[in-house]
Design a protein around this motif. Structure first.
Motif, mmCIF file in Angstrom:
data_model
loop_
_atom_site.group_PDB
_atom_site.id
_atom_site.type_symbol
_atom_site.label_atom_id
_atom_site.label_comp_id
_atom_site.label_asym_id
_atom_site.label_seq_id
_atom_site.Cartn_x
_atom_site.Cartn_y
_atom_site.Cartn_z
ATOM 1 N N ILE A 179 47.977 45.649 41.781
ATOM 2 C CA ILE A 179 47.094 45.732 42.950
ATOM 3 C C ILE A 179 47.876 46.206 44.167
ATOM 4 O O ILE A 179 47.418 47.078 44.917
ATOM 5 N N TRP A 239 44.121 50.860 51.519
ATOM 6 C CA TRP A 239 43.056 49.862 51.471
ATOM 7 C C TRP A 239 41.701 50.489 51.773
ATOM 8 O O TRP A 239 40.693 50.139 51.161
ATOM 9 N N SER A 297 49.573 37.536 35.234
ATOM 10 C CA SER A 297 48.998 37.458 36.574
ATOM 11 C C SER A 297 49.906 38.114 37.602
ATOM 12 O O SER A 297 49.444 38.833 38.494
ATOM 13 N N CYS A 302 43.229 38.535 35.280
ATOM 14 C CA CYS A 302 42.644 39.751 35.861
ATOM 15 C C CYS A 302 41.744 39.463 37.057
ATOM 16 O O CYS A 302 41.152 40.378 37.608
ATOM 17 N N CYS A 303 41.630 38.228 37.446
ATOM 18 C CA CYS A 303 40.853 37.860 38.636
ATOM 19 C C CYS A 303 41.783 37.854 39.843
ATOM 20 O O CYS A 303 42.011 36.825 40.475
ATOM 21 N N TYR A 304 42.342 39.011 40.134
ATOM 22 C CA TYR A 304 43.293 39.223 41.219
ATOM 23 C C TYR A 304 44.587 38.445 41.037
ATOM 24 O O TYR A 304 45.372 38.335 41.954
ATOM 25 N N ILE A 362 49.067 41.351 39.964
ATOM 26 C CA ILE A 362 49.243 41.375 41.421
ATOM 27 C C ILE A 362 50.100 42.573 41.824
ATOM 28 O O ILE A 362 49.807 43.262 42.813
#
Length: 114
Positions: free
Chosen positions: A85, A94, A78, A27-29, A82
């Protein structure tokens, strides 16, 4: 005859720990989870080859397999994060992600479209 001393695979614990951390950091990008997962897969391949060359010598192959499975899960999670996002940026833009007021307006527009 010859007796072999049972040993532990050198990277089995590292693969297990990296697999766990790849899930925790998904979850850290998404990037740390993918990197940790790939490192774990590289170490897994080295230890698996070592184990297959002489399976009777090594004892902790189950830790190695568990780390492998966790690494795959971490990489997949992951990658999904991504994609989420990218989807969020494509839906609201953005600039809206950086401005809470604009985000609220865009979310209201999306709700009206449904």
């Amino acid at each position: 005859m010859f007796e072999f001393e049972e040993r532990k695979l050198p990277n089995a614990t590292a693969v297990l720990v990296l697999g766990i951390f790849s899930i925790l950091t998904c979850c850290c990008y998404g990037v740390p989870g993918i990197l940790l997962g790939i490192i774990a897969l590289i170490l897994y391949k080295k230890d698996k080859d070592l184990y297959l060359s002489n399976p009777s010598v090594y004892t902790n192959y189950s830790n190695l397999n568990t780390g492998f499975i966790l690494s795959i899960i971490g990489i997949v999670l992951s990658f999904i994060f991504i994609l989420m996002i990218v989807w969020a940026i494509s839906m609201v833009g953005w600039d809206a992600l950086q401005d809470p007021e604009l985000m609220r307006e865009r979310m209201e527009q999306l709700e009206q479209m449904q």
